[in-house]
Design an enzyme around this catalytic site. Structure first.
Site, PDB file in Angstrom:
ATOM      1  N   HIS A 313       0.838  -1.206   0.000  1.00 18.14           N
ATOM      2  CA  HIS A 313       0.000   0.000   0.000  1.00 18.14           C
ATOM      3  C   HIS A 313       0.872   1.256   0.000  1.00 18.14           C
ATOM      4  CE1 HIS A 313      -3.634   2.307   1.665  1.00 18.14           C
ATOM      5  NE2 HIS A 313      -2.633   3.138   1.879  1.00 18.14           N
ATOM      6  N   GLU A 314       1.859   1.288   0.891  1.00 17.82           N
ATOM      7  CA  GLU A 314       2.711   2.473   0.998  1.00 17.82           C
ATOM      8  C   GLU A 314       3.566   2.670  -0.248  1.00 17.82           C
ATOM      9  OE1 GLU A 314       2.207   4.617   3.374  1.00 17.82           O
ATOM     10  OE2 GLU A 314       0.751   3.231   4.236  1.00 17.82           O
ATOM     11  N   HIS A 317       1.954   4.629  -2.988  1.00 21.06           N
ATOM     12  CA  HIS A 317       1.855   6.079  -2.774  1.00 21.06           C
ATOM     13  C   HIS A 317       3.050   6.822  -3.371  1.00 21.06           C
ATOM     14  CE1 HIS A 317      -1.749   6.380  -0.479  1.00 21.06           C
ATOM     15  NE2 HIS A 317      -1.300   5.852   0.637  1.00 21.06           N
ATOM     16  N   ASP A 328      -5.453   8.097  -1.191  1.00 21.04           N
ATOM     17  CA  ASP A 328      -6.358   7.320  -0.347  1.00 21.04           C
ATOM     18  C   ASP A 328      -7.776   7.807  -0.615  1.00 21.04           C
ATOM     19  OD1 ASP A 328      -4.510   5.640   1.040  1.00 21.04           O
ATOM     20  OD2 ASP A 328      -3.873   7.384   2.203  1.00 21.04           O
TER      21      ASP A 328
END
EC number: 3.4.24.39
Length: 404
Positions: A313-314, A317, A328
């Site tokens: 997920h990170e 970004h 998000d």
């Protein structure tokens, strides 16, 4: 991706984030946000529950969050369509944080009765460079998680008015930046011991999950891809696969790459509900204590959180991994799958959920008892495909024996 050791120095990286605003259809049950200017770059937001029932939502990553998170989107030339000037989003230079979805503390939640409001004031110049001044258009819309018994159980849409302000350049330039990157000569906490071991395991699992999900995106079930990304177009499938392959490549090395990964909270933005956060404009990722104490290394439960999908997920970004970096826009399965195709393509949790769903669906076919409450339908993989996606893991060996 680079670990930071005690002898390493943090170098300034060029900002490259380009976020995208959300478009949310109107709803009778929702939150209405009224934006107004109270200073040169200081904005007031009044959030009102327009529904007929009480609503409890997570205000982290939203209005009332004290961390430097993105609460509004900023645009230049947004009010000048007749001059044929391209609308440009002003780069956000704050943090994006991943939260736990169960066991949230009460101080992370806000309850609003019908018609009730909350207020928040913040300075947009503290998380964006507005030093050139001029006209800025501001809006905010998206989906905020709602909870039952301190667990995320759904989402509620929010939308704001469009506010246009004239920014004084000199005054905006004097605003203190919320995020201060460590000095070049500052030594930071080393990544060692149990945390180093946990992160190394998470990175290996991230490589496997991302590669498997990339294969599934490129040539797997079209209905499964549709479930998460709301389209089956070949171009979207290729883009998703490319981002996931880029994540796998970034996670595969701890000595090179585009991101800097800290094992601990070197900037002080972790709270009791935050797992990890990213500074996209600097391609920096940091884990919080909760990452190690709350999350399993790899979950077998469909759409649950773990260390591997949090790291994945990170990475999405960070624009240095794949540009543009994700936002998000919808947090958790119900919110992520309510997005449009264009929004899902730029939503970090959609990639994490898709990767988890790909892995969980394999496990549920091998042993349905591993995922008794899952909504991830099993996918039929032959032994060769299984090993290509996940390697000769125990799951593949079990599956191999069952098939052959």
């Amino acid at each position: 991706m680079r670990f930071i050791s005690a002898s390493s120095l943090l170098l300034a990286l060029a900002p490259t984030l380009n976020a995208v605003p959300v478009e949310v259809a109107g709803s009778a049950q929702g939150l209405d946000v009224t934006l107004s200017q109270v200073g040169n770059t200081r904005i007031k937001a009044v959030v009102k529950n327009t529904g007929s029932e009480d609503v409890t939502f997570v205000h982290l990553n939203f209005f009332k969050d004290a961390a430097p998170v993105q609460k509004v989107s900023l645009f230049r030339n947004g009010m000048l369509p007749n001059l044929n000037l391209a609308t440009t989003e002003v780069q956000f230079q704050g943090i994006k944080q991943r939260l736990i979805t169960e066991g949230l503390s009460d101080d992370a939640l806000t309850t609003l009765a019908p018609g009730a409001t909350i207020e928040d004031e913040f300075d947009i110049a503290s998380t964006s460079d507005l030093s050139e001044g001029g006209t800025i258009t501001i809006n905010s819309n998206g989906l905020v998680p709602i909870t039952t018994d301190n667990k995320v159980t759904g989402y509620i849409p929010f939308t704001s008015n469009e506010l246009s302000i004239d920014v004084d350049a000199a005054e905006a330039a004097s605003v203190t930046q919320a995020v201060k990157i460590l000095e070049r000569r500052t030594k930071v906490t080393s990544c060692s011991g149990s945390r180093l071991s946990a992160l190394q395991t998470a990175l290996r699992n991230t490589v496997s999950l991302a590669r498997a999900a990339a294969t599934a995106a490129q040539s797997g079930s079209s209905s499964r891809f549709q479930e998460y990304f709301k389209t089956t177009s070949s171009s979207t499938r290729s883009t998703v696969a490319a981002r996931l392959n880029a994540v796998a490549n970034e996670a595969a090395s701890t000595s090179s790459g585009s991101t800097t990964y800290y094992c601990s909270d070197v900037y002080g933005y972790c709270s009791s509900n935050v797992l990890a956060y990213t500074l996209p404009s600097y391609n920096i990722i940091a884990n919080c204590d909760l990452y190690y104490s709350y999350l399993p290394a790899l979950t077998s439960t469909c759409h649950a959180q773990d260390q591997a999908t949090t790291t994945l997920h990170e990475f999405t970004h960070a624009p240095g991994v794949y540009s543009p970096g994700t936002d998000d826009l919808g947090y958790g399965y119900s919110a992520a799958t309510a997005l449009s195709a264009s929004q899902a393509l730029l939503n970090a949790d959609t990639y994490a959920l898709f990767a988890n769903g790909t892995y969980s669906s394999l496990l549920s076919f091998v042993n349905p008892l591993l995922t008794p409450d899952n909504s991830c339908q099993p996918q039929l993989l032959d032994a060769r495909t299984c090993n290509r996606q996940f390697g000769r893991s125990t799951s593949c060996k079990v599956y191999w024996k069952a098939v052959e």
